[in-house]
Structures are given as C-alpha cells and as structure tokens.
Motif scaffolding. Structure first.
Motif, PDB file in Angstrom:
ATOM      1  N   ASP A 190      34.525  34.001  47.978  1.00  0.00           N
ATOM      2  CA  ASP A 190      35.841  34.115  47.346  1.00  0.00           C
ATOM      3  C   ASP A 190      36.742  33.003  47.881  1.00  0.00           C
ATOM      4  N   LEU A 231      30.832  40.141  39.542  1.00  0.00           N
ATOM      5  CA  LEU A 231      32.026  39.366  39.186  1.00  0.00           C
ATOM      6  C   LEU A 231      31.716  37.877  39.151  1.00  0.00           C
ATOM      7  N   ASP A 283      34.234  34.723  38.511  1.00  0.00           N
ATOM      8  CA  ASP A 283      35.618  34.306  38.277  1.00  0.00           C
ATOM      9  C   ASP A 283      35.707  32.805  38.442  1.00  0.00           C
ATOM     10  N   HIS A 292      38.069  30.959  36.441  1.00  0.00           N
ATOM     11  CA  HIS A 292      39.185  30.556  35.603  1.00  0.00           C
ATOM     12  C   HIS A 292      40.021  29.438  36.244  1.00  0.00           C
ATOM     13  N   GLY A 301      33.905  34.102  43.331  1.00  0.00           N
ATOM     14  CA  GLY A 301      35.314  33.870  43.010  1.00  0.00           C
ATOM     15  C   GLY A 301      35.707  32.451  43.355  1.00  0.00           C
ATOM     16  N   ALA A 349      38.068  30.425  41.378  1.00  0.00           N
ATOM     17  CA  ALA A 349      39.129  30.044  40.438  1.00  0.00           C
ATOM     18  C   ALA A 349      40.067  29.000  41.045  1.00  0.00           C
ATOM     19  N   ASN A 403      35.517  36.108  34.053  1.00  0.00           N
ATOM     20  CA  ASN A 403      36.783  35.409  33.844  1.00  0.00           C
ATOM     21  C   ASN A 403      36.515  33.916  33.835  1.00  0.00           C
ATOM     22  N   SER A 440      33.069  41.925  35.656  1.00  0.00           N
ATOM     23  CA  SER A 440      34.200  41.059  35.336  1.00  0.00           C
ATOM     24  C   SER A 440      33.716  39.639  35.067  1.00  0.00           C
TER      25      SER A 440
END
Length: 620
Positions: free
Chosen positions: A322, A368, A370, A372, A346, A348, A394, A392
């Motif tokens: 993350d 997940l 992510d 984005h 993660g 992003a 994204n 999720s």
C-alpha cells in the motif's frame, strides 16, 4: 704514518692512498689476531650479547675537513677513505657507534698530535669485543632503513598514499552515484551458493535476472552483494525479498529515481524514515501529505515485512502493498504475481505507465487492485474480470484506459467497489452489473458509456454511491433506482437524459448528494423532495424544470448548496428556503432579468443568473 696539515693537495692525495692501504693491512692483522683470541666471528657476537648492556656506546660523530681539504662527513662504515680524526674524537665502526674518550677498545686511538693511529690489542684484553675488527668492510653501506634520505623519501611516499586514499573516499562520496557501491560482505554466499540463489531467482522472473541492465538483474546484485541479511537458498523469505527488490528497482528506474519517501536509504545503516502519507483533507476537497514518523525504509537491513507499506501474515508472507503518491514510475511490475499470498495492491497517485499486467489475475487471493490516478493505458485485461475473490477494482483517473466492460463482469460476485471514472471506456454498460449484489460503491463518470442506464442497477440494494455523470447515456431515469434505499451519493448529470424525475427518487431518504445537472430532465420538482432530510447538496442547474420551487425545500435543514438556476422555474424563492441560506453564496437562482423570473432577496441569493444569456453574477 702521519699526515701533516700543511701538505699540498697533491701530497695529501698520495698520502691518502698509502694510508688507506696501510689501514686495510692493519685491520686484516687485527682480524687474524682476534680470531685466534676469541674464535670465529659468531663466537664474538655471542660474547657481545652477553656483555652488550655494559659495552653499548651510541654517540654521534661530526667530522669535517678544512675548506682546503675534502669537505665531506666521514664514517668508518662508509666507503670513504679514513681521514684524520679531530682532537678528542674516536671513529667507530659498529652500528655507527661513537665514543668521546680515547679508547683502545675499538682498535683506534689518537697520538699526542691528534692523529689517528692503529693500536695493537694485548692478549690480556681478550674479554673485549672488537666490532670494528669483525664487521668492518670498507665497501659496506649502512642498512637502508637507517639512511636519512631513504627515511625522508619513505615519509613522503606514505603521505602521498594517505592523500590518495582520502581523495578517493571524497570522490566516491561526492560522485553522481546516489549509493556508493559496497564490496561483497565477508559473509556473502559462496559461488556454489550464488548459483543456487540465482536459480531460484530465475525460476521467479526468467532470464532477465541474467541480463545486465534489467531491474531483475539489479535486484539480484543487491541480494547477493549489498543486502545486509545475505540470504541463501535455504532462507524461506529469499523469494519475496528478491521480488520486493525487483519491485523497487522497477519503479525507480533501477534506482536512478527516488521515491518520495521511505525508499532505499542513503546510509545503509540507517533504516528509519518519515513516510509522507497521501490523504484527503478534512473537507474532502483536496489532498495533502501527512508525515508519519517511525517507518522503515525499503531495501534496508530490516525484515521486508517491516518495510513501509508492506504487511505480512502470521507466516511472514507478504499480503499487502500500500504505497499511495510516492512518485513511482515505469510499468506496474508483473513480478508481483509471484507473491502468491498477495491480497492487496494499492499503488494509486503514482506515475505508472503502460498496461495493467494480466499476470495479476494469477493472484487468486487478491481482493483489491487500486491503480487510480496513474497514467495507464490499454484495456483492462480480460483475466482481471475472472479473479473470484476480487472485492475492489479502482482504475479511475488514468485517462487513457479504454475498451468496453465485458459481460463477464457479472461473475465478480464478491465485488464491492467498481471505479472506472475519468477514462475512455465506451459501449453499453452491461446489464450483468445487476448480478453484483455486494456492490456498494461505483464511480463510472467521465467516460463515453452510451445506451440507456441499466435498470438492473436497481437490484444493487447495498449500493451507497453511484456515479454516472459525464457520459453519453440517454433515455429516462429508471424508476428501479428508487429501490436503492442505502444510496447516499447519486450523480447522473451531463448526460442526454430526458423525462421527469421519478417520484421513486424522493424515497431515497439516506440521500446526501443528488446531481442531475445539465440533462434534458423536465417537469416539476415534487413537493416530495421534503422527504430527503439528509440532503446536503441539490444540483439541478441547466435543465428544463418548471413550476414553483416547493417550499418543502425549507425543511431540509442540512442543505448547504442548492443550484436551481438555468431552469424554467417561476416565482420567488420561498422564504423558508432563504432562511437557511442567509449570508451563504451557495443558493443560486434565475434572479436577474426584467422582470426576474425567480425573484430573490439579496440576503438570500448571493449569486443570480440571467436565463437568456446563461450568465451568473455575484450580487453587490
């Protein structure tokens, strides 16, 4: 033989030669007698070792000649001819020793004229040691380490060597390299161990681990020669530590770039770092970095499970990465797929380019993804839609992602978040969306989706957020959306929607944000709007709504923004509504014109618009 001081130089030279020959003969005779008296030279040296504490004489001779004669210093150990000694001085030949009193001990004495003469050694003096008689060699030189010139040159060389070492250290510290290369630690794996370690790495990433210049090769070099832990093929965490090193070098141009925070430490012995956490401001309108102390850097000497942004399970296997907003570059590393227990990616708000790697679909535990607000392009790999446990997805804000959404999306029955906003997705939104019964958040605005809004959205009873604004949807607002009783945020503006606002929407009592601006919606605003007691923002501008503005809007005590302008409303703004907006700039209506179609007191409407020109101005 005696040399008078008034001799001419020529006579002096002749005398010098004869004196040399005589002294040599005398010294040879002394040596012969010495050997008879004491035995061999080695026996004499032994005697010296027994009496050296009493016999050692270490003095310094200074002898110079008159300027008319040879102006040099002399030492019996040197190869120069023996010259007359100055008064009260005796020349010695052992270890360059010198005595200040006339003595027979060394076989040389002075007569009453101050001249050096050879003296015979008496038999009763057999206990005396005669170094000059034993060690004298007219062609000998002093030991090299006792030569003053040698010592001077040696000191100069040592100083130059030290200067070179210092210059090299300073040069390495100030060079363009961010990290000075470190020699292999003494505990580095042996060549055979290296081979086994490299074989494991190759099984994970293929031949690129053998190709110089690749980020896998750079990670290999770090593991083998720079990592303080110096793992071997027997360490169970070798795989993931190597893969995380690959990730680091892949996202920093092989270490040429630096992450915003908590990347590779400049000082290998300093693992601590301050992480700059990317997060929303309190009003949720902007982003900010919040310093987080006490984190540990990547590629530090600590366990990889303790590196910033990494989480591991009870078996010390990586399950989460993350790292938002850390200036990472390059492609999203496909090698992440080898972290087979990884469940959370993660990344992003970075600067990733290229396509989303299809290899990520191999992570069957993944819940997940992510990515984005990067700069990714291409289509979402079809394999991604087959990750059974995905909750999720994204990929919003990348701008360059494209393609359509396949019907297979309906198989992601664990999906809770689907965010495709701000890209170039096209085509009809698949009706299979209705199969995602756990879907709670879905932002799909700022694309080019077309066709009608699927009525199947009404089946998503867990949905709290639905963004469909800025697309090419047409048709009417499905009445089935009235079944979304949990919805909080509904945005459908900037589409070619027409027709009335369904009465079913007024039953969404948890609604806080309703955006229906710049569509072709017509009809009236129902008095049922008063049921939306949680509403804080009502955005209805740029439509064809008509009739009176209902007084029931005044019952919405949480309403902070009401954009009612550029419609066909008639009649004054209700005082009940004005009472909630006195001194606020967030109530806007068509209150300019002669006459104004929607009169509004200046204390109520701070901004008025003129419907014909579609111009809005702040009122003085």
């Amino acid at each position: 033989a005696v040399m008078e001081k008034e001799d001419t130089p020529e006579e002096f030279d002749d005398y010098q030669r004869r004196l040399d020959e005589k002294i040599i003969n005398q010294e040879q005779g002394i040596a012969d007698r010495q050997e008879k008296m004491f035995g061999s030279a080695s026996d004499s040296r032994k005697r010296l070792s027994d009496t050296s504490a009493e016999r050692k004489i270490s003095m310094e001779r200074k002898s110079s000649l008159d300027s008319k004669k040879i102006g040099e210093d002399f030492d019996i150990m040197d190869s120069e001819p023996l010259l007359p000694a100055t008064p009260n001085e005796v020349m010695l030949g052992a270890d360059r020793g010198i005595a200040n009193e006339p003595s027979y001990e060394y076989g040389v004495a002075e007569d009453d004229k101050g001249l050096a003469v050879a003296v015979a050694i008496e038999a009763e003096e057999e206990d005396l040691f005669l170094p000059a008689a034993i060690e004298y060699d007219p062609d000998s030189k002093p030991p090299i380490y006792k030569n003053r010139r040698f010592r001077l040159y040696a000191c100069i060389c040592i100083l130059l060597f030290i200067a070179v070492i210092i210059a090299a250290a300073v040069g390495a510290a100030t060079s363009g390299e961010k990290y000075a290369p470190r020699p292999p630690p003494t505990s580095a794996p042996t060549p055979s161990e290296d081979g086994r370690v490299i074989a494991i790495m190759k099984s994970l990433v293929g031949d690129q681990v053998l190709e110089s210049g690749t980020y896998a090769f750079r990670a290999r070099e770090w593991i083998l020669y720079e990592d303080p832990l110096q793992l071997t093929d027997k360490d169970k965490n070798l795989d993931q530590r190597f893969l995380l090193a690959v990730f680091y070098f892949a996202t920093s141009r092989n270490g040429e770039d630096t992450w915003l925070s908590c990347g590779r430490p400049v000082d290998p012995d300093d693992s601590g770092c301050t992480y700059l956490e990317y997060s929303l401001t309190e009003d949720k309108l902007n982003f900010q970095y919040i310093p987080k102390e006490g984190r540990l850097s990547w590629l530090s000497k600590e366990k990889e499970c303790d590196w910033n942004g990494i989480e591991c399970d009870d078996n010390d296997e990586v399950v989460k990465i993350d790292l938002f907003g850390q200036n990472m570059t390059g492609n999203v590393p496909s090698e992440l797929a080898e972290l087979n227990r990884l469940a959370w990616i993660g990344l992003a708000f970075n600067d990733f380019t290229g396509e989303i790697p299809s290899e990520l679909a191999a992570l069957r535990r993944l819940i997940l993804i992510d990515l984005h607000y990067n700069m990714l392009s291409g289509e979402i790999p079809s394999e991604i839609w087959e990750i059974d446990n995905l909750q999720s997805l994204n990929v919003g804000g990348n701008s360059f992602l494209q393609g359509s959404i396949p019907t297979i999306i309906g198989e992601l029955d664990s999906l809770k978040g689907l965010h495709l906003f701000d890209n170039n997705f096209t085509g009809v939104f698949p009706t299979e969306i209705g199969m995602l019964t756990h879907l709670a958040f879905s932002r799909n605005g700022y694309n080019a989706f077309s066709g009608e809004i699927p009525t199947e959205f009404g089946l998503l009873t867990q949905l709290q957020e639905l963004w469909l604004q800025y697309n090419d949807f047409k048709g009417t607002i499905p009445t089935e959306l009235g079944l979304l009783t949990e919805i909080v945020d509904f945005r459908i503006g900037h589409n070619a929607i027409k027709g009335n606002i369904p009465d079913e929407l007024y039953k969404l009592t948890n609604l806080e944000f309703l955006q229906l601006e710049f569509t072709d919606v017509n009809g009236t605003l129902s008095t049922e709007v008063g049921n939306l007691l949680e509403l804080s923002q009502l955005r209805l501008r740029g439509n064809q709504l008509s009739g009176q503005i209902p007084t029931e809007l005044g019952e919405l005590t949480k309403l902070e923004l009401a954009h009612l302008h550029l419609n066909e409303f008639l009649g004054a703004i209700p005082t009940e509504l004005c009472d909630n907006f006195i001194g606020s700039p967030y109530l806007q209506a068509d209150c300019f014109g002669n006459p104004a179609p929607v009169p509004c007191d200046t204390s109520c409407c701070a901004i008025c618009c003129e419907r014909a020109t579609r111009v809005c101005l702040t009122r003085d």
